[in-house]
Motif scaffolding. Structure first.
Motif, PDB file in Angstrom:
ATOM      1  N   TYR A 132       0.829  -1.203   0.000  1.00 37.18           N
ATOM      2  CA  TYR A 132       0.000   0.000   0.000  1.00 37.18           C
ATOM      3  C   TYR A 132       0.864   1.254   0.000  1.00 37.18           C
ATOM      4  N   GLU A 133       1.928   1.210   0.811  1.00 35.44           N
ATOM      5  CA  GLU A 133       2.808   2.370   0.873  1.00 35.44           C
ATOM      6  C   GLU A 133       3.529   2.597  -0.458  1.00 35.44           C
ATOM      7  N   ILE A 134       3.952   1.502  -1.076  1.00 34.18           N
ATOM      8  CA  ILE A 134       4.635   1.638  -2.373  1.00 34.18           C
ATOM      9  C   ILE A 134       3.673   2.186  -3.428  1.00 34.18           C
ATOM     10  N   GLY A 135       2.415   1.635  -3.415  1.00 38.60           N
ATOM     11  CA  GLY A 135       1.438   2.128  -4.385  1.00 38.60           C
ATOM     12  C   GLY A 135       1.084   3.581  -4.137  1.00 38.60           C
ATOM     13  N   ASP A 199      19.857  13.125   3.316  1.00 36.26           N
ATOM     14  CA  ASP A 199      18.702  12.234   3.386  1.00 36.26           C
ATOM     15  C   ASP A 199      17.430  12.903   2.888  1.00 36.26           C
ATOM     16  N   PHE A 200      17.403  14.249   2.897  1.00 36.42           N
ATOM     17  CA  PHE A 200      16.208  14.980   2.481  1.00 36.42           C
ATOM     18  C   PHE A 200      16.461  15.956   1.335  1.00 36.42           C
ATOM     19  N   HIS A 201      17.710  16.387   1.165  1.00 37.95           N
ATOM     20  CA  HIS A 201      18.024  17.435   0.188  1.00 37.95           C
ATOM     21  C   HIS A 201      18.925  16.894  -0.915  1.00 37.95           C
ATOM     22  N   ASN A 202      18.733  17.476  -2.082  1.00 31.03           N
ATOM     23  CA  ASN A 202      19.567  17.154  -3.237  1.00 31.03           C
ATOM     24  C   ASN A 202      20.213  18.453  -3.725  1.00 31.03           C
ATOM     25  N   TYR A 227       6.132  11.049   2.467  1.00 32.70           N
ATOM     26  CA  TYR A 227       4.892  10.319   2.730  1.00 32.70           C
ATOM     27  C   TYR A 227       5.101   9.507   4.004  1.00 32.70           C
ATOM     28  N   ARG A 228       4.426   9.930   5.059  1.00 39.42           N
ATOM     29  CA  ARG A 228       4.615   9.339   6.392  1.00 39.42           C
ATOM     30  C   ARG A 228       6.076   9.490   6.814  1.00 39.42           C
ATOM     31  N   ASP A 229       6.835   8.414   6.893  1.00 39.78           N
ATOM     32  CA  ASP A 229       8.222   8.511   7.345  1.00 39.78           C
ATOM     33  C   ASP A 229       9.234   8.290   6.226  1.00 39.78           C
ATOM     34  N   SER A 230       8.791   8.181   5.003  1.00 43.58           N
ATOM     35  CA  SER A 230       9.705   7.943   3.888  1.00 43.58           C
ATOM     36  C   SER A 230       9.667   9.127   2.914  1.00 43.58           C
ATOM     37  N   VAL A 231      10.788   9.327   2.249  1.00 44.16           N
ATOM     38  CA  VAL A 231      10.916  10.444   1.311  1.00 44.16           C
ATOM     39  C   VAL A 231      10.348  10.036  -0.044  1.00 44.16           C
ATOM     40  N   VAL A 232       9.408  10.820  -0.539  1.00 41.09           N
ATOM     41  CA  VAL A 232       8.861  10.575  -1.881  1.00 41.09           C
ATOM     42  C   VAL A 232       9.717  11.267  -2.939  1.00 41.09           C
ATOM     43  N   ARG A 233      10.112  12.489  -2.623  1.00 43.01           N
ATOM     44  CA  ARG A 233      10.969  13.247  -3.546  1.00 43.01           C
ATOM     45  C   ARG A 233      11.872  14.173  -2.731  1.00 43.01           C
ATOM     46  N   HIS A 234      13.167  14.162  -3.052  1.00 41.45           N
ATOM     47  CA  HIS A 234      14.121  15.034  -2.355  1.00 41.45           C
ATOM     48  C   HIS A 234      13.976  16.475  -2.834  1.00 41.45           C
TER      49      HIS A 234
END
Length: 241
Positions: A132-135, A199-202, A227-234
């Motif tokens: 679900y999280e991946i989708g 971990d968050f910035h590019n 998204y929640r505790d994972s980075v969707v886009r840096h």
């Protein structure tokens, strides 16, 4: 005249002899009674038939319990035999009934299956949440470019155009979209003024600026989202050295 005198003398001598014999018998009886009164154990032993030396060696030993060693050994052996039987009885495990063995087997099998099912359920729930999280992350990544275009369009509008109903409608749609994303757990990553974190910035650009601290984000070119505790886009940023 002489014969009667001789007969009288003979009769007197016989009477004296009888009296002496009776007195000696009485003395002997009294001495024997005194000896018995002074040593009653000896008297009891003599009464039991153990007064003689031979009797003391044979029968008296049995009466006192010393000569009955064989009987005591037999009793001890009998007790040992009983104790041994008890030990053997305790040492042997009672045989279980076939029904009880079958019940234990089925109970053990059911317990194992329940544990396996519980592990399967936990593993399945974890896989479902991950899927679900991946989708959800895939869908959010496709929506983020639309959000970027809304922001670019609103930033390009001038102060006079912001009073236009069309621009105001676009702004309301943008805010509704951001509210919906925030409700499902999507949040923008803070970048400007924060310390650079890979971990968050590019970092796509570096600038030398003594007024800013080292590794400080000075500008953000594209917003990053979580998204929640994972980075969707840096976040795409510029960093000061």
């Amino acid at each position: 005249m002489e014969e009667p005198l001789e007969n009288n003398q003979e009769n007197k001598s016989k009477e004296e002899m009888v009296k002496e014999a009776v007195e000696e018998a009485r003395k002997a009886a009294s001495e024997a009674a005194e000896e018995q009164a002074g040593n009653p154990n000896q008297a009891g032993a003599s009464e039991d038939g153990c007064g003689g030396q031979d009797a003391a060696d044979t029968d008296c030993e049995d009466a006192d319990g010393t000569g009955g060693a064989d009987s005591s050994m037999e009793e001890d052996s009998a007790v040992d035999d009983k104790a041994g039987k008890k030990v053997k009885k305790f040492g042997k495990k009672p045989k279980k009934d076939k029904k009880d063995e079958k019940i234990e087997e089925l109970t053990d099998r059911l317990t194992r299956q329940m544990a396996e099912f519980d592990n399967f359920r936990k593993r399945t729930d974890k896989e479902k949440s991950q899927m679900y999280e991946i989708g959800a992350k895939d869908i959010i990544e496709k929506i983020l470019p639309v959000v970027d275009n809304f922001e670019r369009g609103l930033d390009a509008a001038s102060e006079e155009e912001k009073e236009n109903p069309f621009v105001q409608g676009m702004d309301k749609i943008y805010k509704q979209l951001m509210t919906t994303l925030e409700e499902i757990g999507v949040k923008p990553i803070e970048a400007v003024g924060q310390e650079f974190n890979p971990d968050f910035h590019n970092a796509v650009m570096h600038v030398d600026d003594e007024s800013l601290g080292e590794n400080t984000v000075t500008e953000e070119f594209q917003k990053g989202y979580m998204y929640r505790d994972s980075v969707v886009r840096h976040s795409m940023v510029k960093v000061a050295n």
